[in-house]
Structures are given as structure tokens and as C-alpha cells.
Design an enzyme around this catalytic site. Structure first.
Site, short mmCIF file in Angstrom:
data_model
loop_
_atom_site.label_atom_id
_atom_site.label_comp_id
_atom_site.label_asym_id
_atom_site.label_seq_id
_atom_site.Cartn_x
_atom_site.Cartn_y
_atom_site.Cartn_z
N ASN A 219 8.91 -7.74 -6.07
CA ASN A 219 7.89 -8.01 -7.09
C ASN A 219 7.26 -6.75 -7.67
OD1 ASN A 219 6.46 -7.18 -4.86
ND2 ASN A 219 4.99 -8.88 -4.89
N PHE A 221 6.80 -3.63 -10.24
CA PHE A 221 7.00 -3.56 -11.69
C PHE A 221 6.28 -2.37 -12.29
CE2 PHE A 221 3.34 -6.47 -11.00
CZ PHE A 221 2.35 -5.78 -11.67
N VAL A 222 6.67 -2.04 -13.51
CA VAL A 222 5.92 -1.15 -14.39
C VAL A 222 5.92 -1.83 -15.75
CG1 VAL A 222 5.66 1.15 -15.39
CG2 VAL A 222 6.72 0.90 -13.13
N GLU A 223 4.74 -1.98 -16.37
CA GLU A 223 4.67 -2.75 -17.60
C GLU A 223 3.58 -2.24 -18.54
OE1 GLU A 223 4.35 -6.52 -15.69
OE2 GLU A 223 2.17 -6.45 -15.54
N HIS A 331 -3.14 -2.52 -1.24
CA HIS A 331 -3.37 -3.87 -0.70
C HIS A 331 -2.47 -4.17 0.51
CE1 HIS A 331 -0.74 -4.99 -4.42
NE2 HIS A 331 0.07 -4.85 -3.39
N HIS A 388 -4.66 -10.34 -3.60
CA HIS A 388 -3.95 -9.20 -4.19
C HIS A 388 -3.09 -9.62 -5.37
CE1 HIS A 388 -0.29 -10.66 -2.38
NE2 HIS A 388 0.38 -9.51 -2.48
N GLY A 389 -3.16 -10.89 -5.73
CA GLY A 389 -2.39 -11.39 -6.86
C GLY A 389 -2.49 -12.90 -6.91
#
Length: 468
Positions: A219, A221-223, A331, A388-389
Site C-alpha cells: 500500500n 505510494f507517492v502521489e 505509524h 493511520h488510514g
């Protein structure tokens, strides 16, 4: 010369609480003795522990030596009470894992966040405070996994007007999974003493060097996206408005994963627990192994931060813009904090965001839903933590078996999201509703702003976005 664990191992001591206790007593009570005399004394205690059971200074060491070697530690009959946030959306197996963790003899307090789901040992979304002990699987395999958000003074219209350039920037300046940069950037992290003082860490330095600045799989990512600040955010030093932003999510790569496995094995060897609790084996912080893990864990956390900073530095060069502000947080980590009574505790946040009073953090959604910039309220029942999400709604296997690529593409199109690469296991519908998760923890954090993804890169099948 100061005695070290290896010195004691040469005279028959083995890794564990006894070795750590011996070093502590020597340092505290016999520091004036020559090292040879210190070793001779510890040799005598090892050869005849019964003769030292009533000794004024050596009694604790002798008593520990006489305990049965493979005795299984019993769990407490009743666990410490803990608060569950958003219980209606949390799977039963995650609650069962938290129930077991609450019965550890070292447990002081616990909490379960609304994004919780099953993990190894402590559930993902589990928060556990312990007394003078750290649980490697309470921290997690990806030590120091963290979020990092940078806001730029650039028009958000770039996300459409310069979409292809931004996509190329992501492709050229991010690496995922096994891929690494041909020419890694140097970093001060590699000058740290841990890379020479701790054997297992020393053996990982070359790998850490190769992977610096890259991201893991899964999971991570860079966005690019849009941050919306609805009102004056003094904590951020920003005026209301929309900002072009970059958000990254990753951890400590192979360094952290290897350290987690290494120290979990040691913990399970020296801390025998019932089968249902075996992954919650801990390291006493008075032992050499416990101290080593603590140093290695902090190194891995700092390495994870360094990876993020290099990602954002590369992007800043491409954007030709300095950041206005950066917000970041771990986290998957353990911290030394004080409980309500002022006593020091070790707070494990495995998939949980620090939310002490005034502490800033990032809580992401999915690739097609918003994330949130938050400020903690310092609520003691959550042990100063938040989610954390969004948290997984279905396992990776189930997501791959049941989610259709065409459905994902329609959801992404409706959200205005351009996906460069991912897998079906990271599809938006594999996650819980982030708005419901945030509603379940409104008492834990204030929301300062939102982040909406627009151009997303993850580790996954490049063909995924091409399937209709």
C-alpha cells in the site's frame, strides 16, 4: 574497558534477561573493579547461583538464573480494559488479538483504532502501552512506516495543464518494491554509529544504501494531489485555499523488515508465551537485546524519514519550487512516553498515528478518497493516538479475487484520479469508508485540511490501468 554481552557469552552466558541483568549489576555495583575481576565474579555466580541467592547485590541475578529455562509465561486471567473506536466496523479477530495483548503481564494500557484489522501479534490499528519492554511485532515488520506531505506555492491547475510532465516526474523519481536507483543519493544516516556498533545492522548497510530514496510495495505510494485548507491553519502557517501537494507513504524497506525478523526471533527465544500470544514476545529494555533493538528501531525510523525526504527533494527539483510546509509522522513505531500518573511507558503504535495534544499528522484514505491533515487532541483513552488510514475492508487475496478492473477504472475516473501503476489489492473498494473512520475518532483529532489524490503511483501491475 566496559564489559559487553560478547564478553559474558565467552564465559557461558546466553542472550536474554540474565545477560542483561548481569551487565546492569556490574555497571551499577561493581564499576570500580577491573574487567577481569568483574568477569571472574560473574563466572562464580554462574557456576553457583544458589550460593548467591541471598547476596546483597547479586541476589536478583542468581534468582533469575535459577528460574526454569523454558518456563512458559502465563497471561493474566483478565486483561487491562481498553477503548475501542468504531467497534462496529472492526473484525472480531482483530478484537481477539487486542484482548490477548491486554493480558500480557507487561501491559499497562491499550486502545484499538477504527481502521483496525488483523495482523501478526498486535492487530493493525492496535496501540499498546507496556512497562519497560518492547514488542517487535507490536511495532510491526515495516519499522517506521510513515506519511510525508509537502505543500507547494504552485497552482493546482498544473494537475491538469501539466499532467503528463507530473506523471513523468513520478516515474523518473520514484522506485517501488525491488526497483532501486542506479545512483542512490548519499545521506548523513549512513554515518550513524549503529551501522558499525550493532552486528545485524552493520550487515544491512549496503542494502540500505541501495534502497535509500525508494518505496516499498503493497500500500505504499507517492502521489500528487490537492490540499484544501478551509480556514486559517496557524499550526501550518497557511492561509485558506487550495495547494498543490505531494504525499508519500513508505517505511524502512529491507532494513526494517530484516531487523523486525531478527529481533522477533530473539524475543520468541527468550520470552516463551502461550501459542495464542507467541507473536507478542517482548524484549526487556534492561537486556542487551532490548537495548540493541531500541537503537536499531530508531535507526530504521530515521532511515524511513530519510527515504521520504529524498523523494520530496527529487520532486522539489523537478517542480522548481521550495515547499511551503512539510507534515510527517511514523505509524509503525514505539515511543517512550508518560502515562497519566507520570510513569514512563513504552507506547507501541502498530498502524496508528501519534495524536498527542497539538501533534500534527496525516491520515490517508484510498487512491480515490481524501486523506486528512490532523492535529491531535491528546486523549488519554486512545493513548494519544488515532487511526493511520481507512483500514482494509477485505484481504489482499479477496480483493484480487472479487474486484473487477473495469469497476476500479470507473471509480477512479469519477474521482478524477490518474493511476500510473497499482494492483487490485489496493483498489478503493478494498478499504473502509474513510469518512466513517474519521467520524469514529472525531474526539481524537481536529481536521486542519484535506488531501485529494489526483496522480497516483504505487507498486503494482502496470497493465492494471489499461484494463477496461
Amino acid at each position: 574497558m566496559i564489559l559487553k554481552g560478547n564478553d559474558l557469552k565467552k564465559i557461558g552466558y546466553t542472550e536474554g534477561k540474565v545477560l542483561g541483568l548481569a551487565l546492569t549489576i556490574i555497571e551499577k555495583e561493581y564499576a570500580t573493579l577491573l574487567p577481569a575481576d568483574q568477569l571472574a565474579l560473574l563466572q562464580h555466580v554462574k557456576d553457583d547461583p544458589a550460593g548467591y541467592v541471598h547476596h546483597e547485590k547479586l541476589s536478583p541475578l542468581a534468582t533469575e538464573m535459577l528460574k526454569p529455562a523454558d518456563a512458559t509465561l502465563a497471561l493474566e486471567p483478565h486483561g487491562k480494559p481498553y477503548k475501542i473506536y468504531g467497534a462496529e466496523a472492526i473484525e472480531e479477530c482483530a478484537i481477539q488479538q487486542m484482548d490477548i495483548a491486554s493480558r500480557l503481564p507487561i501491559t499497562v494500557a491499550g486502545a484499538l483504532m477504527p481502521d483496525a484489522h488483523q495482523g501478526y501479534g498486535l492487530p493493525i490499528g492496535g496501540v499498546l502501552a507496556t512497562k519497560n519492554a518492547v514488542i517487535p511485532y507490536g511495532v510491526g515488520v515495516d519499522i517506521g512506516c510513515r506519511m510525508c506531505l509537502t505543500l507547494y506555492d504552485l497552482p493546482v491547475t498544473m494537475l491538469e495543464d501539466d499532467k503528463e510532465a507530473l506523471k513523468k516526474m513520478l516515474v523518473n523519481n520514484t522506485m517501488f518494491g525491488q526497483a532501486t536507483f542506479k545512483r542512490p543519493k548519499d545521506h548523513a544516516i549512513f554515518e550513524r554509529d549503529e551501522f558499525s556498533d550493532i552486528a545485524v545492522v552493520k550487515g544491512l548497510k549496503d542494502k540500505a544504501w541501495r534502497q535509500i530514496g525508494s518505496s516499498g510495495g503493497g500500500n505504499h505510494f507517492v502521489e500528487f494531489g490537492i490540499v484544501d485548507i478551509p480556514s486559517v491553519a496557524d499550526a501550518l502557517g497557511l492561509q485558506p485555499g487550495k495547494y498543490l501537494a505531494l504525499l508519500s507513504h513508505s517505511g524502512s524497506r529491507g532494513l526494517g523488515a530484516t531487523l523486525a525478523g531478527h529481533y522477533t526471533k530473539i524475543a520468541m527465544d527468550v520470552c516463551k508465551l502461550p501459542q495464542e500470544a507467541k507473536h507478542l514476545a517482548w524484549l526487556d529494555l534492561d537486556t542487551e537485546a532490548g537495548q540493541e533493538y531500541w537503537l536499531a528501531m530508531n535507526l530504521a525510523g530515521d532511515y524511513a524519514s530519510a527515504c521520504h525526504h529524498q523523494i520530496h527533494e527529487r520532486m522539489a527539483v523537478g517542480l522548481r519550487s521550495n515547499p511551503l510546509v512539510m507534515v510527517e509522522n511514523h505509524h509503525n513505531f514505539a515511543w517512550k512516553e508518560q502515562d497519566a500518573s507520570g510513569e514512563e511507558v513504552i507506547v507501541h503504535r502498530k498502524g496508528a498515528t501519534p495524536a498527542g495534544k497539538g501533534v500534527l499528522g496525516i491520515i490517508p484514505g484510498s487512491m480515490a478518497t481524501p486523506g486528512f491533515i490532523v492535529r491531535g487532541k491528546g486523549v488519554s483513552t486512545s493513548i494519544n493516538s488515532a487511526s493511520h488510514g481507512a483500514g482494509r475492508l477485505m484481504s489482499r487475496t479477496k480483493a484480487k479475487q472479487t474486484i473487477l478492473p473495469g469497476h476500479v477504472n470507473k471509480v477512479l475516473k469519477a474521482a478524477g484520479v490518474e493511476l500510473i501503476g497499482s494492483g487490485l489489492d489496493e483498489a478503493p473498494m478494498a478499504y473502509k469508508n474513510i469518512h466513517e473512520v474519521m467520524a469514529s475518532q472525531h474526539e481524537l483529532v481536529d481536521v486542519l485540511g484535506t488531501f485529494m489524490p489526483k496522480i497516483v503511483r504505487m507498486c503494482g501491475d502496470e497493465r492494471f490501468k489499461e484494463v477496461d
